[in-house]
Design a protein around this motif. Sequence first.
Motif, short mmCIF file in Angstrom:
data_model
loop_
_atom_site.label_atom_id
_atom_site.label_comp_id
_atom_site.label_asym_id
_atom_site.label_seq_id
_atom_site.Cartn_x
_atom_site.Cartn_y
_atom_site.Cartn_z
N SER A 1 0.84 -1.19 0.00
CA SER A 1 0.00 0.00 0.00
C SER A 1 0.88 1.25 0.00
CB SER A 1 -0.90 0.00 1.24
OG SER A 1 -0.12 0.16 2.41
N ASP A 2 0.27 2.39 -0.32
CA ASP A 2 1.01 3.65 -0.26
C ASP A 2 1.54 3.90 1.13
OD1 ASP A 2 0.47 4.11 -2.92
OD2 ASP A 2 -1.25 5.40 -2.55
N GLU A 3 0.74 3.55 2.15
CA GLU A 3 1.14 3.77 3.53
C GLU A 3 2.37 2.93 3.89
OE1 GLU A 3 -2.82 5.12 2.82
OE2 GLU A 3 -1.95 3.12 2.52
N GLU A 4 2.41 1.69 3.41
CA GLU A 4 3.56 0.83 3.69
C GLU A 4 4.82 1.35 3.01
OE1 GLU A 4 1.96 -3.69 4.28
OE2 GLU A 4 1.58 -2.78 2.32
N MET A 5 4.67 1.82 1.78
CA MET A 5 5.84 2.33 1.06
C MET A 5 6.35 3.62 1.70
SD MET A 5 4.42 1.52 -2.79
CE MET A 5 5.90 1.98 -3.68
N ASP A 6 5.45 4.51 2.05
CA ASP A 6 5.86 5.77 2.69
C ASP A 6 6.51 5.50 4.05
OD1 ASP A 6 5.07 7.41 0.63
OD2 ASP A 6 3.11 7.87 1.49
#
Length: 234
Positions: free
Chosen positions: A106-111
């Motif tokens: 997810s975007d949250e995991e990557m960020d």
Amino acid sequence: MKKWLAILLALVMVFTLAACGGGGSGDEGGNDAGNDGGNNEFKGKTQDDFEWFSVEGAEFYLQDQLGIDFADLEPGWEYTIPEYYAFSDGDNASVTFFKADGGELSDEEMDAYWQKVFDITAGISQDGYNIIGWEFVGEGENAMSEVTFEDATASWLPGWGFRYNDTFYVVYLKDHYDTEKDSTIDPYRLYYDGVGFDIGTGLQKSFDDTWDEMEEYFEENEDEIKDAIEDYLE
């Protein structure tokens, strides 16, 4: 065509030497604290002891040059690193982590992962913070200015700089997506399955100054460069 490729290769090699001077490779000393502490299996080793495409080579570079423990850069989930997704040639270390189950990130995991890398380089920086860096500085900006995570990742080419042992280093953020899979998060989103970094010696001065230095190098070493090109073409 072969001649022009050789000349281009020579230009790239000279530009790299001029731009990245001062960084050094693992076999030129590096950070003694990183080599003597941390991982005992690296004692007495140099960067030349490792394959370019290997986790061990990237791990050695990070520890030897920057005193970074590879474990600190691991994501907070089970991961795998496929062949050719870890690299170090002595001037940089590049690693991409994939979810062990092949799942989507997810975007949250990557960020969250990139924030971890950001915090680590800020923590080892001699300035106590990350900087814009010569690679990313814009008109009217100061390359030495502190950069926030939000600004560093908002660019079309996400990344930042930091100083360590009076050398400028640069960080580029990496991701990977699978074109054969559809996102389960958003139908208009790519299926991201990998996240990582590329940390290495960066530009030590502005592009203009680097170019001027490169031209001066050509003038002083013209005969040597011509001989090298001729040897390459033979």
